[in-house]
Design a protein around this motif. Structure first.
Motif, PDB file in Angstrom:
ATOM      1  N   ALA A 196       0.759  -1.592  -0.004  1.00  0.00           N
ATOM      2  CA  ALA A 196       0.129  -0.297  -0.323  1.00  0.00           C
ATOM      3  C   ALA A 196       1.099   1.219   0.086  1.00  0.00           C
ATOM      4  CB  ALA A 196      -0.659  -0.125   1.360  1.00  0.00           C
ATOM      5  N   GLU A 197       2.234   1.393   0.663  1.00  0.00           N
ATOM      6  CA  GLU A 197       2.683   1.971   0.779  1.00  0.00           C
ATOM      7  C   GLU A 197       4.269   2.583   0.634  1.00  0.00           C
ATOM      8  OE1 GLU A 197       3.389   3.213   5.033  1.00  0.00           O
ATOM      9  OE2 GLU A 197       1.113   2.716   5.425  1.00  0.00           O
ATOM     10  N   GLN A 198       4.844   1.452  -0.353  1.00  0.00           N
ATOM     11  CA  GLN A 198       6.267   1.679  -1.098  1.00  0.00           C
ATOM     12  C   GLN A 198       5.651   2.314  -2.862  1.00  0.00           C
ATOM     13  OE1 GLN A 198       7.049   0.163  -4.717  1.00  0.00           O
ATOM     14  NE2 GLN A 198       5.075  -0.380  -5.136  1.00  0.00           N
ATOM     15  N   GLY A 199       6.791   3.274  -2.162  1.00  0.00           N
ATOM     16  CA  GLY A 199       7.065   3.871  -3.710  1.00  0.00           C
ATOM     17  C   GLY A 199       8.029   4.472  -4.184  1.00  0.00           C
ATOM     18  N   PRO A 200       8.247   5.212  -4.846  1.00  0.00           N
ATOM     19  CA  PRO A 200      10.010   5.556  -5.721  1.00  0.00           C
ATOM     20  C   PRO A 200      10.903   6.225  -4.690  1.00  0.00           C
ATOM     21  CG  PRO A 200       8.160   6.628  -7.257  1.00  0.00           C
ATOM     22  CD  PRO A 200       7.106   6.352  -5.857  1.00  0.00           C
ATOM     23  N   TYR A 225      13.054   3.593  -2.868  1.00  0.00           N
ATOM     24  CA  TYR A 225      14.380   2.855  -3.490  1.00  0.00           C
ATOM     25  C   TYR A 225      15.386   3.868  -4.867  1.00  0.00           C
ATOM     26  CZ  TYR A 225      10.515  -0.364  -3.841  1.00  0.00           C
ATOM     27  OH  TYR A 225       9.144  -1.456  -3.768  1.00  0.00           O
ATOM     28  N   HIS A 226      16.633   3.169  -4.160  1.00  0.00           N
ATOM     29  CA  HIS A 226      17.820   3.545  -4.647  1.00  0.00           C
ATOM     30  C   HIS A 226      16.888   4.233  -6.189  1.00  0.00           C
ATOM     31  CE1 HIS A 226      21.550   5.060  -6.240  1.00  0.00           C
ATOM     32  NE2 HIS A 226      21.591   3.936  -7.324  1.00  0.00           N
ATOM     33  N   ALA A 227      17.146   5.640  -6.720  1.00  0.00           N
ATOM     34  CA  ALA A 227      17.604   6.257  -7.591  1.00  0.00           C
ATOM     35  C   ALA A 227      16.261   6.223  -7.855  1.00  0.00           C
ATOM     36  CB  ALA A 227      18.447   5.430  -8.956  1.00  0.00           C
ATOM     37  N   ARG A 228      15.125   6.766  -7.021  1.00  0.00           N
ATOM     38  CA  ARG A 228      13.961   6.573  -7.362  1.00  0.00           C
ATOM     39  C   ARG A 228      12.880   5.379  -8.112  1.00  0.00           C
ATOM     40  NH1 ARG A 228      11.116  10.359  -5.318  1.00  0.00           N
ATOM     41  NH2 ARG A 228       9.385  10.454  -7.037  1.00  0.00           N
ATOM     42  N   LEU A 243      22.393  -3.847  -8.348  1.00  0.00           N
ATOM     43  CA  LEU A 243      21.569  -3.598  -7.087  1.00  0.00           C
ATOM     44  C   LEU A 243      21.000  -5.138  -6.643  1.00  0.00           C
ATOM     45  CD1 LEU A 243      22.014  -0.564  -7.873  1.00  0.00           C
ATOM     46  CD2 LEU A 243      21.032  -0.613  -5.734  1.00  0.00           C
ATOM     47  N   LEU A 244      21.823  -5.544  -5.678  1.00  0.00           N
ATOM     48  CA  LEU A 244      21.110  -6.740  -4.858  1.00  0.00           C
ATOM     49  C   LEU A 244      19.695  -5.853  -4.055  1.00  0.00           C
ATOM     50  CD1 LEU A 244      24.409  -7.417  -4.982  1.00  0.00           C
ATOM     51  CD2 LEU A 244      23.665  -9.440  -2.909  1.00  0.00           C
ATOM     52  N   THR A 245      19.906  -5.290  -3.788  1.00  0.00           N
ATOM     53  CA  THR A 245      18.721  -4.404  -2.891  1.00  0.00           C
ATOM     54  C   THR A 245      18.020  -3.528  -3.186  1.00  0.00           C
ATOM     55  OG1 THR A 245      18.016  -6.159  -1.437  1.00  0.00           O
ATOM     56  CG2 THR A 245      17.290  -4.160  -0.900  1.00  0.00           C
ATOM     57  N   TRP A 246      17.374  -2.289  -4.972  1.00  0.00           N
ATOM     58  CA  TRP A 246      17.563  -1.356  -4.742  1.00  0.00           C
ATOM     59  C   TRP A 246      16.825   0.098  -3.339  1.00  0.00           C
ATOM     60  CZ3 TRP A 246      18.918   0.942  -9.122  1.00  0.00           C
ATOM     61  CH2 TRP A 246      18.830   0.156 -10.544  1.00  0.00           C
ATOM     62  N   ARG A 247      15.601  -1.414  -2.465  1.00  0.00           N
ATOM     63  CA  ARG A 247      15.376  -0.761  -1.552  1.00  0.00           C
ATOM     64  C   ARG A 247      16.614   0.011  -0.764  1.00  0.00           C
ATOM     65  NH1 ARG A 247      11.863  -2.900   3.340  1.00  0.00           N
ATOM     66  NH2 ARG A 247      12.411  -4.926   2.177  1.00  0.00           N
ATOM     67  N   LYS A 248      15.761   0.957   0.278  1.00  0.00           N
ATOM     68  CA  LYS A 248      16.626   1.505   1.127  1.00  0.00           C
ATOM     69  C   LYS A 248      16.435   0.864   2.116  1.00  0.00           C
ATOM     70  CE  LYS A 248      16.853   5.601  -1.225  1.00  0.00           C
ATOM     71  NZ  LYS A 248      15.766   7.260  -1.019  1.00  0.00           N
ATOM     72  N   ILE A 249      17.020  -0.059   2.811  1.00  0.00           N
ATOM     73  CA  ILE A 249      16.226  -0.640   4.492  1.00  0.00           C
ATOM     74  C   ILE A 249      17.628  -0.086   4.909  1.00  0.00           C
ATOM     75  CG2 ILE A 249      17.022  -3.209   5.155  1.00  0.00           C
ATOM     76  CD1 ILE A 249      15.967  -3.362   2.787  1.00  0.00           C
ATOM     77  N   SER A 250      16.495  -0.602   6.329  1.00  0.00           N
ATOM     78  CA  SER A 250      17.174   0.767   7.823  1.00  0.00           C
ATOM     79  C   SER A 250      17.476  -0.727   8.579  1.00  0.00           C
ATOM     80  CB  SER A 250      15.824   0.835   8.408  1.00  0.00           C
ATOM     81  OG  SER A 250      14.616   1.628   7.565  1.00  0.00           O
ATOM     82  N   PHE A 251      19.082  -0.422   8.870  1.00  0.00           N
ATOM     83  CA  PHE A 251      19.808  -1.697   8.634  1.00  0.00           C
ATOM     84  C   PHE A 251      19.369  -0.772  10.736  1.00  0.00           C
ATOM     85  CE2 PHE A 251      21.452  -1.856   4.943  1.00  0.00           C
ATOM     86  CZ  PHE A 251      21.255  -3.560   5.077  1.00  0.00           C
TER      87      PHE A 251
END
Length: 445
Positions: A246-250, A253-256, A384-392
């Motif tokens: 419902a909430e994911q968007g550009p 992610y890296h480079a939108r 990129l293995l993960t484009w999403r910005k993960i919260s570490f």
């Protein structure tokens, strides 16, 4: 607030992650690696067999080898008397070499190479015939015994599929099998159906039962059907998955980079694995009449399954070492000692969404959340293995480990390549004997 999508808790994996073994392996192997948990494969196989028994259905489970190249899982099939689904001469050779009997193999895939057909026939494997041309080639094989075949049905609901025979060609194939005499043993029908929905599988399975009855009028054996795979795996909790979609968007992610919900594998499924099989057997083909399980019993038809991902659920993970960290505005970019070719969802222009776990090289660092995407070690900007910005939970540092959970099904090796002369991540088989203080391991053969 950053979106999070953690995998379901896994106590066995957590024990391995806190044992110190992964750090030793990363040091000793000198790069990224995959670890395998064959005991989970055994558990998943037993669950499918239990579902068949509960429904009173005569059935067999064939592991779809394409889902993982490791020998360990094929060896578990040989040990447990399970079948293996192969689609190339190499896969057939590997299955035979690791102890699976020829009669326990089913050979699928489109137009098969002559070598594959010949060896499969000689070994007594069951061949899923995909076209009239392929059937003719099968009928001309010089073998000392009848060639075992299934006829693959083109799904009427997916007419654009490149797999299977339509109505007219199926009728022609049945007549050719009937006139072939002892050269062929036509044992039934199969299908390849995209997606993970229960009812379409039950509907088409019901049709194949009726086709078996029709084929028997022609004097053909026709006593089994294969419904292939397509049993979903439940990776993440329902609430987290629904919120993510419902909430994911550009901005996430890296480079939108942009994704839509349809771009992703359904990482949450309320009915998964053996429970999906139970639902198929309980469903009424066409929405009316007897459930599929009862129709199979009444017709004396055996049900064949070819799960891949579902047999590999929770049976392995992928480990990379952080090589570097760079800061961008509001987030960072990690680089690890591997590439996105070892997380094959990128093959589909998608993303492997269950979040990697950070295992710090040295404990006790300040715990301040750090958002970052994860890049590979190649010179490609898109690696990129993960484009999403993960919260570490803390800023990763070189030498830390990233563990991608539950990657045994299709992710580890479907797309692997030694690009840049980077070594392919080896596979490590791990078990934890009862009473042992820590896990033990060996390299997959």
């Amino acid at each position: 607030m950053a979106l999070t999508l953690p995998a379901h808790p896994d106590p066995l994996a957590e024990r391995i992650h806190t044992s110190g073994l992964l750090q030793e392996l990363a040091h000793g192997l000198g790069g990224g690696f995959h670890y395998l948990l064959p005991e989970r494969f055994d558990t998943n196989l037993a669950a499918f067999r239990t579902a068949l028994t509960e429904a009173g259905v005569d059935g067999r489970v064939f592991f779809a080898k394409k889902a993982n190249k490791a020998a360990a899982f094929v060896e578990r099939c040989a040990h447990a008397g399970a079948g293996v689904d192969v689609a190339s001469h190499g896969e057939l050779r590997e299955a035979l070499g690791h102890g699976v009997r020829g009669e326990d193999l089913v050979v699928t895939g489109p137009a098969k190479a002559e070598t594959l057909l010949r060896v499969a026939a000689l070994q007594g494997a069951l061949i899923a015939v995909d076209s009239l041309d392929e059937l003719d080639r099968v009928l001309h094989l010089d073998t000392p015994h009848p060639v075992r075949v299934l006829l693959r049905r083109l799904p009427p609901t997916q007419p654009g599929s490149r797999f299977g025979l339509d109505d007219d060609r199926l009728d022609t194939a049945l007549l050719r099998c009937a006139s072939a005499g002892e050269r062929v043993r036509m044992e039934g029908f199969s299908f390849h159906l995209s997606g993970y929905e229960v009812q379409p599988r039950a509907d088409l399975a019901g049709e194949l039962v009726e086709l078996c009855l029709k084929a028997r009028v022609l004097g053909l054996r026709a006593d089994r059907i294969s419904i292939g795979g397509g049993f979903a795996v439940d990776y993440v909790p329902a609430g987290a998955w629904e919120t993510f979609l419902a909430e994911q968007g550009p901005d996430d992610y890296h480079a939108r980079k942009t994704f839509t919900a349809s771009d992703f594998y359904p990482y949450h499924s309320p009915v998964a694995g053996a429970d999906a099989l139970r639902a198929i057997l309980a469903a009424r083909p066409g929405g009316a009449g007897d459930p599929l399980a009862r129709r199979l019993r009444q017709a004396g038809v055996m049900l064949l399954l070819e799960p891949g991902r579902a047999l590999l659920a929770d049976a392995g993970s992928t480990v990379f070492t952080v090589q570097g960290v760079k800061d961008r505005a509001g987030y960072g970019i990690l680089t690890v000692d591997g590439t996105s070719l070892s997380l094959s969802e990128q093959w589909f222009n998608s993303e492997y969404l269950p979040e990697p776990l950070l295992i710090a090289r040295s404990p006790g660092r300040d715990a301040e959340e750090y958002r970052a995407c994860v890049g590979g070690a190649s010179c490609l900007d898109s690696d990129l293995l993960t484009w999403r910005k993960i919260s570490f939970p803390a800023r990763p540092l070189p030498g830390d480990l990233l563990v991608y959970p539950n990657t045994a099904g299709y992710q580890m090796d479907s797309n692997e390549s030694p690009f840049h002369e980077l070594p392919l991540p080896p596979k490590v088989v791990i078990d934890h004997p009862a009473g042992s203080p820590r896990p033990r391991w060996h390299l997959d053969r």
